[in-house]
Scaffold this motif. Structure first.
Motif, PDB file in Angstrom:
ATOM      1  N   GLN A 271       0.830  -1.210   0.000  1.00 39.56           N
ATOM      2  CA  GLN A 271       0.000   0.000   0.000  1.00 39.56           C
ATOM      3  C   GLN A 271       0.869   1.266   0.000  1.00 39.56           C
ATOM      4  O   GLN A 271       0.516   2.271  -0.620  1.00 39.56           O
ATOM      5  N   ALA A 275       0.786   4.136  -2.878  1.00 35.86           N
ATOM      6  CA  ALA A 275       0.709   5.581  -2.622  1.00 35.86           C
ATOM      7  C   ALA A 275       1.821   6.312  -3.369  1.00 35.86           C
ATOM      8  O   ALA A 275       1.606   7.374  -3.956  1.00 35.86           O
ATOM      9  N   GLY A 278       0.917   6.589  -6.902  1.00 39.24           N
ATOM     10  CA  GLY A 278      -0.364   7.249  -7.169  1.00 39.24           C
ATOM     11  C   GLY A 278      -1.453   6.285  -7.572  1.00 39.24           C
ATOM     12  O   GLY A 278      -2.371   6.650  -8.324  1.00 39.24           O
ATOM     13  N   LEU A 279      -1.363   5.048  -7.102  1.00 33.82           N
ATOM     14  CA  LEU A 279      -2.381   4.039  -7.446  1.00 33.82           C
ATOM     15  C   LEU A 279      -3.487   4.038  -6.409  1.00 33.82           C
ATOM     16  O   LEU A 279      -3.237   4.188  -5.214  1.00 33.82           O
ATOM     17  N   GLN A 280      -4.718   3.871  -6.893  1.00 30.88           N
ATOM     18  CA  GLN A 280      -5.879   3.760  -6.005  1.00 30.88           C
ATOM     19  C   GLN A 280      -6.227   2.286  -5.842  1.00 30.88           C
ATOM     20  O   GLN A 280      -5.992   1.481  -6.748  1.00 30.88           O
ATOM     21  N   LEU A 281      -6.820   1.959  -4.723  1.00 31.47           N
ATOM     22  CA  LEU A 281      -7.335   0.597  -4.560  1.00 31.47           C
ATOM     23  C   LEU A 281      -8.429   0.357  -5.593  1.00 31.47           C
ATOM     24  O   LEU A 281      -9.275   1.230  -5.814  1.00 31.47           O
ATOM     25  N   LYS A 283     -11.848  -0.438  -7.260  1.00 34.88           N
ATOM     26  CA  LYS A 283     -13.184  -0.397  -6.680  1.00 34.88           C
ATOM     27  C   LYS A 283     -13.839  -1.759  -6.784  1.00 34.88           C
ATOM     28  O   LYS A 283     -13.700  -2.447  -7.799  1.00 34.88           O
TER      29      LYS A 283
END
Ligand code: SF4
Length: 287
Positions: A271, A275, A278-281, A283
């Motif tokens: 995680q 960060a 710049g990656l998002q979890l 959806k």
């Protein structure tokens, strides 16, 4: 190379020259020391052909009015200082610019630079996006990798794939490689001479890809790259800097197969990597 030194020193010199050559450094200079000709530190060059010879360039004396004597008595060469274990990965001499992974693979060839070549089926060079922002580095190929010539394709590899997908990426988005490219027998850890022989190619791969983040998988990869004897638990999950790249060490997927509770630690580490990139979890899809 002509025989000019005792055999053991000759071998060390040849090993060292091969190491420089594997780093893409093939141009050497000599200067005149008090007792004759002295080898000095080689300088990196921007690009070289794989067949370029080692050139010894001698600094010639300025012309004088007197003609040079026809014959000069031979002078014994001074001793060379040779590191017993070779330089650390931190002591590499600059980057060969604009090398592609293809160039590096061609240079590796059907490698016999260390004893691991004797037991391998396939060289496992690496796999993935040559412009990846994220590179995973493991220790060395196992049986499945040795059979297929691809890194992390066994059970541990499947877990690594799941970890990558949990980050919202696919394997083709990242690059995966190992410290040594041939399988150590009985899956033992690579030995120092094997790491020394193979590490120039790992360095060149990283320099070619120029990732934002390197993730070392397991203690051997981390200790080798960082040149440390500290246990991985002492620096796992911390941001470190290596050759201008952000680097994080975490546990090897094979360790997670034996010790599933450690997956939570690895997920925390990944995680932090997400960060940084710049990656998002991803959806969750609505059911
Ligand atoms: S491990 Fe690396 S240096 Fe050793 S034989 Fe294989 S490719 Fe060559």
């Amino acid at each position: 190379m002509p025989e000019r030194f005792p055999a053991s020193l000759q071998q060390k010199i040849e090993d060292r020259l091969r190491y420089y050559e594997d780093l893409g450094i093939r141009l050497f200079y000599t200067d005149r020391g008090p007792g004759g000709t002295t080898l000095v530190a080689p300088e990196p060059i921007a690009s070289v052909s794989s067949s370029a010879p080692i050139i010894e360039e001698t600094v010639l004396p300025k012309p004088t009015t007197k003609p040079a004597p026809a014959k000069v008595a031979p002078v014994a060469p001074p001793p060379l200082v040779v590191h017993p274990t070779g330089p650390s990965l931190f002591e590499t001499m600059g980057k060969v610019k604009d090398e592609t992974l293809l160039n590096i693979r061609e240079d590796l060839g059907d490698c016999t630079r260390c004893k691991l070549h004797k037991g391998r089926n396939k060289i496992v060079f690496g796999d993935g996006n040559p412009k990846a922002e994220l590179v995973f580095v493991g220790e060395g190929p196992g049986a499945d990798e040795d059979a297929q010539g691809l890194p992390f394709v066994g059970r541990a590899g499947k877990l690594l794939t799941q970890m990558i997908e949990a980050m919202g990426l696919q394997r083709k988005d990242v690059y995966i490689c190992n410290v040594v490219k041939c399988r150590p027998p009985e899956n033992r850890a690579p030995e120092p001479d094997e790491v020394t022989a193979c590490s120039p190619f790992l360095i060149r791969q990283i320099d070619s890809i120029r990732p934002k983040v390197i993730v070392c998988l397991g203690a051997t990869a981390a200790k080798t790259i960082l040149n440390t004897t500290r246990g991985i638990s002492q620096f796992r999950g911390e941001w470190l800097e290596w050759r201008g790249h952000k680097l994080m060490a975490t546990y090897h997927p094979a360790y997670l197969l034996r010790n599933p509770p450690a997956k939570a630690d690895v997920w925390k580490d990944l995680q932090k990597v997400m960060a940084e990139l710049g990656l998002q979890l991803p959806k969750k899809s609505k059911s």
